[in-house]
Design a protein around this motif. Sequence first.
Motif, mmCIF file in Angstrom:
data_model
loop_
_atom_site.group_PDB
_atom_site.id
_atom_site.type_symbol
_atom_site.label_atom_id
_atom_site.label_comp_id
_atom_site.label_asym_id
_atom_site.label_seq_id
_atom_site.Cartn_x
_atom_site.Cartn_y
_atom_site.Cartn_z
ATOM 1 N N MET A 317 -3.758 5.023 9.646
ATOM 2 C CA MET A 317 -2.600 5.836 9.304
ATOM 3 C C MET A 317 -1.373 5.424 10.112
ATOM 4 S SD MET A 317 -4.377 9.607 8.864
ATOM 5 C CE MET A 317 -2.867 10.350 8.243
ATOM 6 N N ALA A 318 -1.595 5.029 11.369
ATOM 7 C CA ALA A 318 -0.480 4.620 12.231
ATOM 8 C C ALA A 318 0.156 3.332 11.733
ATOM 9 C CB ALA A 318 -0.960 4.462 13.667
ATOM 10 N N LEU A 319 -0.675 2.342 11.393
ATOM 11 C CA LEU A 319 -0.098 1.069 10.931
ATOM 12 C C LEU A 319 0.532 1.214 9.545
ATOM 13 C CD1 LEU A 319 -2.078 -0.597 8.690
ATOM 14 C CD2 LEU A 319 -3.515 -0.785 10.712
ATOM 15 N N ALA A 320 -0.046 2.097 8.715
ATOM 16 C CA ALA A 320 0.526 2.352 7.394
ATOM 17 C C ALA A 320 1.884 3.023 7.529
ATOM 18 C CB ALA A 320 -0.404 3.218 6.559
ATOM 19 N N SER A 321 1.995 3.954 8.461
ATOM 20 C CA SER A 321 3.261 4.641 8.702
ATOM 21 C C SER A 321 4.327 3.671 9.208
ATOM 22 C CB SER A 321 3.063 5.773 9.710
ATOM 23 O OG SER A 321 4.272 6.422 9.978
ATOM 24 N N GLU A 322 3.923 2.764 10.084
ATOM 25 C CA GLU A 322 4.854 1.771 10.625
ATOM 26 C C GLU A 322 5.335 0.816 9.516
ATOM 27 O OE1 GLU A 322 4.988 -1.740 14.047
ATOM 28 O OE2 GLU A 322 3.341 -0.289 13.996
ATOM 29 N N CYS A 323 4.408 0.367 8.683
ATOM 30 C CA CYS A 323 4.796 -0.531 7.596
ATOM 31 C C CYS A 323 5.679 0.184 6.577
ATOM 32 C CB CYS A 323 3.543 -1.089 6.919
ATOM 33 S SG CYS A 323 2.669 -2.328 7.900
ATOM 34 N N SER A 324 5.384 1.454 6.320
ATOM 35 C CA SER A 324 6.183 2.225 5.381
ATOM 36 C C SER A 324 7.625 2.342 5.878
ATOM 37 C CB SER A 324 5.581 3.612 5.183
ATOM 38 O OG SER A 324 6.336 4.377 4.276
ATOM 39 N N ALA A 325 7.778 2.577 7.184
ATOM 40 C CA ALA A 325 9.131 2.696 7.762
ATOM 41 C C ALA A 325 9.868 1.370 7.691
ATOM 42 C CB ALA A 325 9.037 3.191 9.203
ATOM 43 N N ASN A 326 9.142 0.273 7.835
ATOM 44 C CA ASN A 326 9.775 -1.060 7.838
ATOM 45 C C ASN A 326 10.201 -1.523 6.458
ATOM 46 O OD1 ASN A 326 9.407 -1.237 10.600
ATOM 47 N ND2 ASN A 326 7.471 -2.382 10.448
ATOM 48 N N THR A 327 9.582 -0.942 5.400
ATOM 49 C CA THR A 327 9.890 -1.409 4.048
ATOM 50 C C THR A 327 10.804 -0.458 3.284
ATOM 51 O OG1 THR A 327 7.817 -0.355 3.285
ATOM 52 C CG2 THR A 327 7.755 -2.715 3.798
ATOM 53 N N GLN A 328 11.261 0.603 3.920
ATOM 54 C CA GLN A 328 12.188 1.523 3.249
ATOM 55 C C GLN A 328 13.551 0.897 3.075
ATOM 56 O OE1 GLN A 328 11.354 4.444 1.853
ATOM 57 N NE2 GLN A 328 9.257 3.955 2.415
#
Length: 328
Positions: A317-328
């Motif tokens: 969940m942590a890495l998914a959240s980080e990737c989600s923030a980077n691709t917004q």
Amino acid sequence: MTALATETYASVKPPRIGLLDTARGVALLAMASYHFTWDMEFMGYLAPGTAETGWLKLYARAIASTFLFIVGVSLVLANTPEIRLRSFWKRFAMIAAAALAISVVTRFVFPGEWIFFGILHCIAVLSLLGLVFLRLPLPFTIAATAAVTAAWVVDTWVAPDLLRSPIFNPRYLAWIGLAEMPQRSNDYVPIFPWAVPFLLGMTATLLAMRTRLLDKLARLGTGSSLPAKAGRHSLAFYLIHQPVLIAIAYGLSVIIPPAKPDPVETYLRQCNASCVMQEGEAVCRSFCQCTLDKLQNQKLFTEFQSGAIKPDDGRIMALASECSANTQ
């Protein structure tokens, strides 16, 4: 044509349109070709997510839209000049029973992606709504069609998050179509936006009945072709074709086993297939590649693919959240 003549023509039984049976039959054959692609993916001949992305995704949506448009057309033709309640309820019962049977079977066969509201469920509910519209004045139906179509345009291209809410995510509300992240299903056809082609079919037919267009369409074909014959037995075709196709795919897998898929390609396909339900494909490609890189860098990829690490694990969940923030 005078107003009186228009009203009179709209109140008589419309002619049988063989072209409609043919169109329904062609849609059935197209649906079968798409489902066979899904079956080949399920058996491992195609990469995971193939049937849910790219042109095949558009193909599937075009087929569903065609079916629902034809359902709207047929509902009007079958209930003109008066609503035939006995015939309506008989067909509704058949569709509802078939939808329930599909839910029960897929609940056991595909417990993680069972069909809780597929195309037959959608047709059943829209038929009930259509029965209401048949009793309303034509201007009201036109206005409702325009409003729902405008809402679909806004939801698709203008403000995708405007109409959606996590309140609608549970299955008992996801059928409405306003969920932010509906639960996975092998056939998910919610009322919104799929009421759009249905209402367009109803409205187009109601307008056509006030002209001589139906007579012209009736002269274009007799409905004696093979697709037309299949189109006249659409429910039976729908229920029978998939067991037959998956049996063929299974038999082929026994004779010529598929090659073992590449785990990286499998992950990217599955990730993209899940992601594109809510985001654009470009954003999903970046997000999925980002999560793949992080999983590999943190030595979590093999365990995650094997199921040893679940999606709700804090690290995932942590890495998914980080990737989600980077691709917004």
